[in-house]
Every structure is written in C-alpha cells, then in structure tokens.
Design an enzyme around this catalytic site. Sequence first.
Site, PDB file in Angstrom:
ATOM      1  CD  GLU A  46      -1.406  -2.422   1.911  1.00 13.10           C
ATOM      2  OE1 GLU A  46      -2.189  -3.010   2.545  1.00 13.10           O
ATOM      3  OE2 GLU A  46      -0.122  -2.673   2.068  1.00 13.10           O
ATOM      4  NE  ARG A 181      18.665 -27.021  -4.114  1.00 13.14           N
ATOM      5  CZ  ARG A 181      19.879 -27.629  -4.172  1.00 13.14           C
ATOM      6  NH1 ARG A 181      20.871 -26.874  -4.632  1.00 13.14           N
ATOM      7  NH2 ARG A 181      20.061 -28.985  -4.408  1.00 13.14           N
ATOM      8  N   GLY A 280      16.928 -38.185   1.727  1.00 13.11           N
ATOM      9  CA  GLY A 280      16.613 -39.159   0.775  1.00 13.11           C
ATOM     10  C   GLY A 280      15.497 -39.914   1.114  1.00 13.11           C
ATOM     11  NE  ARG A 282      16.202 -45.248   6.643  1.00  8.12           N
ATOM     12  CZ  ARG A 282      17.104 -45.797   7.158  1.00  8.12           C
ATOM     13  NH1 ARG A 282      17.836 -45.473   7.978  1.00  8.12           N
ATOM     14  NH2 ARG A 282      17.730 -46.903   6.605  1.00  8.12           N
ATOM     15  CB  THR A 283      14.608 -37.849   4.696  1.00  2.61           C
ATOM     16  OG1 THR A 283      15.669 -38.420   5.532  1.00  2.61           O
ATOM     17  CG2 THR A 283      13.750 -36.614   5.321  1.00  2.61           C
TER      18      THR A 283
END
Length: 338
Positions: A46, A181, A280, A282-283
């Site tokens: 604004e 990213r 990876g 698993r994560t």
Amino acid sequence: MSRCLQLAELSIGNVAPNPMVGAVLVYEDKIIGEGYHQKYGGPHAEVNCINNVKEENNFLIEKATLYVSLEPCSHYGKTPPCADLIIKNKIKKVVIGCKDVYKEVAGSGIQKLQNAGAEVITGVLEKDCIQLNIRFFTFHLKFRPYIILKWAQTANGKIGYAEKRILISNEYSNRLVHKWRSEEAAILAGTNTALLDDPLLTTRLWKGKNAVRIVIDKELKLPSTLKIFNTDVKTFIYNLVKNSTEENLVYIKLDKENFIGQILQSLFEMNIQSVMIEGGARTLQSFINEGLWDEARVITNESVTIENGIAAPEMKNFNLQKRERYFDDVISYYKNND
C-alpha cells in the site's frame, strides 16, 4: 485484483515470513498508482502503491479505489499500519482479495477501515489470493512450515544407488530446482543423502538467495568435511546428542520420539514458513507416512533406468495437479488431498 496478484508474485522468495502483497490505485478505470511489498522489513504494498502516484495526480488519491490482494495490516511491526495510511489519505473505497489470518491482523484491518467510514469489499479472487500466499496461510493455520517434497527418479522408479551418486535429472531441470530453492525459506536433507551426494543445497544456477539448510543427523556421524557443513549458509543440524552453535552451524538436540514433529515445531518457532525436502528416500517417506507434506514435485527422467537401485518414495493420498516436460525430464506436481 489480477494486477495485484501479478505485482505480488514479483516478490517471491524476498519477503518471507511476511506475505506477498500487491496493491493498485484506480481512478475512473485508470491505474494511477501501483506497488508491491518488495523486501522483508521494507515498505508494504500500500505504501509503495500510494508513493507511486505521480505528484500531479496526488489530488486524485482520495477519490480513487484501492485494490489490495491481502487485508491491510492494522498493527505496528517493521513498518506502521497500512490501514492508518489508507485512512490518512482519505481513500473511501478499498477492495480486498482475502482476509489476513495473522493473529495481529485477522479482520482488524478491515474493521479499522470501516470504522473510519471507508467502504470495504472483500473476497475478490479470494482463492487465487490465498493460493499466492499458501505458505503464509499454512504456517499460521497449521502452526508448521509449508512442506514441499522433491526428488528425481529414473524411468523405472529408482532415485539412485545405495553406495554411489548418480545424476538423474538433466541440466534444465537442475536449473529449475535452483529456482525452487530461491523461493523457499529452508532446504532439508537426510543423513544418507548428505553423506552419499555431498550436496551444497545452495542456489547457484539461479539468481536468488540461499535458503537455510537443514540436516537430519541423529547420531552426528556425518564428517565435518561435507560441503553442507561449510559456513557460507546458516545450517541447522537436528540430532539426538547435543545443542551447540559453531559459526553458522547450529546443532539442535531433539528427543527420539516424534522426531519429525519436533523439527517442524522448531522451525515454526524460528518463523521459517516453508521447507523443501530434497531427500533421501527414507526421509521423504517418513514425511509422507505421517501426512506432513503439502505438495510434491517429482522429476522423472524417461531416458534413464538403473537396476538394484533405491526405490522412490511411495506417494499416498495425493492429487496430480499438472505435468511439465523439459526434454527427457517430466516433472509431476502433486498436492496432498488433506
């Protein structure tokens, strides 16, 4: 309002934890001023919009209609309340895309304008305005960061080998990942990915800021020589062993139970509104299994297959939004149905 959204989107990656906001001042169907929140801590949309009005048109401000994609703030933060600025400039009509969910605003900006005699219209392109700031809304409504899962997989559904690194996505997709990213507050990687791939997790192939790096290293077994432990970027290492700070490396000790939930609580307390999880398997799977994700971006290289590799994560409760092709890479975008 569509123009407000166009302007707001220009600030992606630069204003968090504040929302992206665009504003347009219109007199007799002609834009006389426009602006957006460009940088965290800087003037809000604004303010920039009103300051954008040419001096010879200043007398038109009080006769104009202000369009803004998010409810004007009503409290003192890094800057004074925008609602007060609107009132000071005697703007009598304000069109708002969506209400703010931040507890310090949450309708009070609208109320302040109405109490001053302004006509306020809300809910214009509301879904689009919410989607633009889905990270901000998720953070304040779910009390955790907005979570994006990202991985690259081969044509036969493998994300790599267990003992050596393999490049799957092509150079065009890699550049896009660096753009992603730059748009998020934090990037997270698990122990095996940090050890095997030795990633920097920085924004090198796109102009933009580096996100905070997050590493899961429960037993602190990762060698300090890994690139992720350089001190160029603030890095949080979540573990079961110690709390300490060494330059830009911050070790945060958590309990074994509900480890992921504790990470998200910690990030929430540090006002980190979004995190992209880059592996990876698993994560990634652990976040999927607990339903703690909002969207997933899966890059499939149709020209690469490997045998005896690590299987890609198994998606659950998802909805395909769209697909894009970059030569032999196909990027699939998914949303969590919840």
